[in-house]
Enzyme design. Structure first.
Site, mmCIF file in Angstrom:
data_model
loop_
_atom_site.group_PDB
_atom_site.id
_atom_site.type_symbol
_atom_site.label_atom_id
_atom_site.label_comp_id
_atom_site.label_asym_id
_atom_site.label_seq_id
_atom_site.Cartn_x
_atom_site.Cartn_y
_atom_site.Cartn_z
ATOM 1 N N ASN A 84 -24.402 -47.196 -56.240
ATOM 2 C CA ASN A 84 -25.456 -48.134 -56.626
ATOM 3 C C ASN A 84 -26.797 -47.458 -56.341
ATOM 4 O OD1 ASN A 84 -27.249 -50.214 -56.923
ATOM 5 N ND2 ASN A 84 -26.490 -51.443 -55.212
ATOM 6 N N LYS A 138 -29.689 -48.399 -57.010
ATOM 7 C CA LYS A 138 -30.792 -49.348 -56.759
ATOM 8 C C LYS A 138 -32.041 -48.893 -57.536
ATOM 9 C CE LYS A 138 -28.643 -50.598 -52.463
ATOM 10 N NZ LYS A 138 -28.753 -51.183 -51.154
ATOM 11 N N HIS A 167 -25.225 -58.830 -56.034
ATOM 12 C CA HIS A 167 -25.581 -57.942 -54.919
ATOM 13 C C HIS A 167 -26.465 -58.720 -53.942
ATOM 14 C CE1 HIS A 167 -27.452 -54.788 -52.597
ATOM 15 N NE2 HIS A 167 -26.369 -54.080 -52.876
ATOM 16 N N GLU A 208 -29.093 -58.056 -52.497
ATOM 17 C CA GLU A 208 -30.539 -58.015 -52.781
ATOM 18 C C GLU A 208 -30.897 -58.997 -53.891
ATOM 19 O OE1 GLU A 208 -30.584 -53.755 -53.067
ATOM 20 O OE2 GLU A 208 -30.067 -53.749 -50.945
ATOM 21 N N GLU A 243 -19.758 -56.745 -48.848
ATOM 22 C CA GLU A 243 -20.910 -56.028 -48.308
ATOM 23 C C GLU A 243 -21.644 -56.914 -47.302
ATOM 24 O OE1 GLU A 243 -22.307 -52.728 -51.174
ATOM 25 O OE2 GLU A 243 -23.305 -54.561 -51.759
ATOM 26 N N GLY A 281 -27.970 -50.590 -45.966
ATOM 27 C CA GLY A 281 -29.197 -49.812 -45.800
ATOM 28 C C GLY A 281 -29.671 -49.714 -44.364
ATOM 29 N N SER A 336 -23.726 -49.024 -45.681
ATOM 30 C CA SER A 336 -23.867 -47.820 -44.858
ATOM 31 C C SER A 336 -22.610 -46.948 -44.832
ATOM 32 C CB SER A 336 -24.317 -48.179 -43.436
ATOM 33 O OG SER A 336 -25.604 -48.780 -43.464
HETATM 34 P P1 PGA Z 1 -26.045 -48.722 -48.549
HETATM 35 O O1 PGA Z 1 -26.052 -49.829 -49.700
HETATM 36 O O2 PGA Z 1 -24.841 -47.842 -48.788
HETATM 37 O O3 PGA Z 1 -27.347 -47.976 -48.708
HETATM 38 O O4 PGA Z 1 -25.953 -49.440 -47.238
HETATM 39 C C1 PGA Z 1 -24.864 -50.392 -50.200
HETATM 40 C C2 PGA Z 1 -25.192 -51.388 -51.281
HETATM 41 O O5 PGA Z 1 -26.209 -52.083 -51.175
HETATM 42 O O6 PGA Z 1 -24.454 -51.528 -52.271
#
Ligand code: PGA
Length: 252
Positions: free
Chosen positions: A9, A11, A95, A97, A167, A173, A212
């Site tokens: 992803n 982003k 997601h 976000e 997640e 993140g 992460s």
């Molecule tokens: P990350 O994000 O691996 O940077 O923690 C995962 C995601 O949001 O899909």
């Protein structure tokens, strides 16, 4: 046996030049054989170009979001048919976000899931609790609610071609992944909840972990019996790291 998936992803990152470099690096070091499926999800504006770079390669293309409506006066939105038209096979829906920054409800996410499937795009449904939910012992309640919204609208059969990504919001993140045990516990819960409706679909459903994931912790996470690969954010922007994660999924 479920074949694992590793999805990147991206982003809101990248430029045309950076994307081209990343794809070139991924393809030049891509394993001859991978037991895991691999795909990347660039921002909308780069889908077509990245799709062109990935044509006839083992890396698939996905989008990061989709409109719940099929077409019409929805300024700024992108439909499932458009994503399909530019070569996407997958799309991420719900997601964290989108849920927490843009206030998407469980119902809206479920409608996006349905809109994607209506155009034969495989949705990757993200679910996950916030830290306050976990601390209050509400992880299963939150994940169940997010999952049930899709099961109620689309039926359990929709999970035959869909993928789920667990997640935990507090792990995204932050550099602090869930432990393998924490991930396995929630993945098993999700599978049991699907099994309550259809045991066969539950056994076949692929449930990815995200939050992460790095080269250093991927193998341990993917070794869990109910973890079928990962949805990778930050680490998917570094070819070496992403390929190491893919290798970890393939040896599961
Ligand atoms: P990350 O994000 O691996 O940077 O923690 C995962 C995601 O949001 O899909």
């Amino acid at each position: 046996m479920r074949s694992p998936i590793v999805a990147g992803n991206w982003k809101m990152h990248g430029t045309r030049a950076e994307n081209a470099r990343l794809i070139e690096e991924l393809l030049s070091r891509y394993p001859d054989q991978s037991a895991a499926e691999c795909l990347v999800c660039p921002p909308f504006v780069y889908l077509q170009e990245v799709g062109r770079l990935l044509r006839d390669t083992p890396i698939g293309l996905g989008a990061q979001d989709v409109c719940a409506e099929a077409q019409g006066a929805f300024t700024g939105e992108v439909s499932a048919a458009m994503l399909k038209d530019v070569g996407c096979e997958h799309v991420i829906v719900g997601h964290s976000e989108r849920r927490w920054v843009y206030h998407e409800s469980d119902q809206l996410v479920a409608r996006k899931f349905a809109a994607a499937q209506a155009k034969s795009l495989a949705p990757i449904l993200c679910v996950g609790e916030q830290l306050s939910d976990r601390e209050a012992g509400r992880t299963e309640e939150v994940v169940a609610r997010q999952l049930d919204a899709v099961l109620s609208l689309c039926g359990v059969g929709a999970l035959e071609s869909g993928v789920i990504a667990y997640e935990p919001v507090w792990a995204i993140g932050t550099g602090h992944s869930a432990t393998a045990e924490q991930a396995q516990q929630v993945h098993a819960f999700i599978r049991e909840r699907i099994a309550a409706r259809d045991a066969k679909i539950a056994r076949a459903a692929r449930i990815l972990y995200g939050g992460s994931v790095k080269a250093g912790n991927a193998a341990e996470l993917f070794a869990q019996p109910d973890v079928d690969g990962g949805l990778i954010g930050g680490a998917s922007l570094k070819a070496e790291e992403f390929l190491a994660i893919l290798a970890a999924a393939g040896t599961r």
